[in-house]
Motif scaffolding. Structure first.
Motif, PDB file in Angstrom:
ATOM      1  N   ILE A  36       0.815  -1.220   0.000  1.00 20.97           N
ATOM      2  CA  ILE A  36       0.000   0.000   0.000  1.00 20.97           C
ATOM      3  C   ILE A  36       0.849   1.271   0.000  1.00 20.97           C
ATOM      4  O   ILE A  36       0.314   2.371   0.017  1.00 20.97           O
ATOM      5  CB  ILE A  36      -1.001   0.025   1.176  1.00 20.97           C
ATOM      6  N   ASN A  86      -3.091   5.187   3.049  1.00 21.69           N
ATOM      7  CA  ASN A  86      -4.474   4.756   3.289  1.00 21.69           C
ATOM      8  C   ASN A  86      -5.347   4.996   2.061  1.00 21.69           C
ATOM      9  O   ASN A  86      -6.201   4.171   1.725  1.00 21.69           O
ATOM     10  CB  ASN A  86      -5.063   5.484   4.500  1.00 21.69           C
ATOM     11  N   HIS A  89      -4.407   2.377  -0.473  1.00 20.51           N
ATOM     12  CA  HIS A  89      -4.989   1.107  -0.056  1.00 20.51           C
ATOM     13  C   HIS A  89      -6.471   1.060  -0.433  1.00 20.51           C
ATOM     14  O   HIS A  89      -6.960   0.037  -0.934  1.00 20.51           O
ATOM     15  CB  HIS A  89      -4.802   0.927   1.451  1.00 20.51           C
ATOM     16  N   ALA A  90      -7.178   2.156  -0.221  1.00 20.78           N
ATOM     17  CA  ALA A  90      -8.605   2.206  -0.576  1.00 20.78           C
ATOM     18  C   ALA A  90      -8.790   2.074  -2.087  1.00 20.78           C
ATOM     19  O   ALA A  90      -9.635   1.295  -2.544  1.00 20.78           O
ATOM     20  CB  ALA A  90      -9.227   3.506  -0.072  1.00 20.78           C
ATOM     21  N   ASP A  92      -6.713   0.811  -4.362  1.00 19.38           N
ATOM     22  CA  ASP A  92      -6.316  -0.527  -4.804  1.00 19.38           C
ATOM     23  C   ASP A  92      -7.343  -1.562  -4.375  1.00 19.38           C
ATOM     24  O   ASP A  92      -7.664  -2.479  -5.122  1.00 19.38           O
ATOM     25  CB  ASP A  92      -4.948  -0.909  -4.239  1.00 19.38           C
ATOM     26  N   GLY A  93      -7.840  -1.419  -3.160  1.00 16.77           N
ATOM     27  CA  GLY A  93      -8.813  -2.377  -2.639  1.00 16.77           C
ATOM     28  C   GLY A  93     -10.108  -2.378  -3.420  1.00 16.77           C
ATOM     29  O   GLY A  93     -10.735  -3.419  -3.603  1.00 16.77           O
ATOM     30  N   SER A  96      -9.110  -4.064  -6.942  1.00 19.99           N
ATOM     31  CA  SER A  96      -8.425  -5.353  -7.018  1.00 19.99           C
ATOM     32  C   SER A  96      -9.328  -6.542  -6.685  1.00 19.99           C
ATOM     33  O   SER A  96      -8.909  -7.678  -6.806  1.00 19.99           O
ATOM     34  CB  SER A  96      -7.219  -5.365  -6.076  1.00 19.99           C
ATOM     35  N   THR A  98     -10.432  -7.384  -3.642  1.00 18.36           N
ATOM     36  CA  THR A  98     -10.040  -8.022  -2.389  1.00 18.36           C
ATOM     37  C   THR A  98     -11.233  -8.261  -1.468  1.00 18.36           C
ATOM     38  O   THR A  98     -11.092  -8.934  -0.451  1.00 18.36           O
ATOM     39  CB  THR A  98      -9.010  -7.162  -1.622  1.00 18.36           C
ATOM     40  N   LEU A 100     -12.713  -5.863   0.175  1.00 17.28           N
ATOM     41  CA  LEU A 100     -12.823  -4.727   1.090  1.00 17.28           C
ATOM     42  C   LEU A 100     -13.338  -3.525   0.304  1.00 17.28           C
ATOM     43  O   LEU A 100     -12.589  -2.843  -0.377  1.00 17.28           O
ATOM     44  CB  LEU A 100     -11.461  -4.399   1.719  1.00 17.28           C
ATOM     45  N   TYR A 104     -15.598  -0.755   4.343  1.00 12.84           N
ATOM     46  CA  TYR A 104     -14.383  -0.770   5.145  1.00 12.84           C
ATOM     47  C   TYR A 104     -13.564   0.506   4.942  1.00 12.84           C
ATOM     48  O   TYR A 104     -13.189   1.182   5.899  1.00 12.84           O
ATOM     49  CB  TYR A 104     -13.526  -1.995   4.777  1.00 12.84           C
ATOM     50  N   HIS A 105     -13.288   0.830   3.674  1.00  7.02           N
ATOM     51  CA  HIS A 105     -12.375   1.929   3.369  1.00  7.02           C
ATOM     52  C   HIS A 105     -12.958   3.303   3.681  1.00  7.02           C
ATOM     53  O   HIS A 105     -12.227   4.189   4.140  1.00  7.02           O
ATOM     54  CB  HIS A 105     -11.923   1.872   1.909  1.00  7.02           C
TER      55      HIS A 105
END
Length: 147
Positions: A36, A86, A89-90, A92-93, A96, A98, A100, A104-105
């Motif tokens: 991330i 962060n 990560h959001a 990409d999540g 991708s 995943t 999430l 969550y994000h």
């Protein structure tokens, strides 16, 4: 007579435990943190190690009265600095698959300013919003009669 720990003490202990756990994870299992890390960060492995160390030092500092305020300011600044990771990560999540999603994000991203405040309040660097600053308490209210 038994004394109860106050809410701020409990908040400080919880915060120290969270940063202690995160710091250990950064050092022991760096892979998720490397994934991330934004591409523009130089030498991501070193940065992840240093962030883990910063979290461990901050957690320790929160528990040492002489270092508490400095640790609170340092951890608040740290929480601001890791916000780009962060966000990455959001993003990409969400793309991708995943599992999430925004459930969550979204809250995680919105909670970041609360973490900044929590670091400052739990460390006694600030009292807001629970107590008025001492300077404000000393200032007499302006009455219309004096104007």
């Amino acid at each position: 007579m038994t004394s109860r720990p106050d809410v701020r003490t409990i908040a400080r202990i919880v915060l120290a435990l969270v940063f202690l756990g995160a710091g250990l994870l950064h050092l022991i299992v760096p892979g998720p943190f490397l994934r991330i890390t934004p591409h523009w960060v130089p030498d991501p492995q070193t940065v992840v190690r240093l962030t883990g160390l910063a979290e461990l030092l901050g957690a320790t500092g929160l528990m040492i009265p002489r270092l508490r305020r400095a640790a609170g300011w340092a951890l608040a600044l740290y929480a601001v600095c890791v916000f780009p990771a962060n966000i990455k990560h959001a993003m990409d999540g969400l793309t991708s698959g995943t599992g999430l999603g925004w459930a969550y994000h979204g809250p995680r991203l919105l909670f970041q300013p609360v973490i900044v405040w929590w670091c400052l309040w739990a460390s006694t660097a600030i009292d807001w919003p629970f107590r008025r600053p001492q300077a404000a308490a000393r200032v007499a209210p302006i009455s219309m009669e004096r104007i």
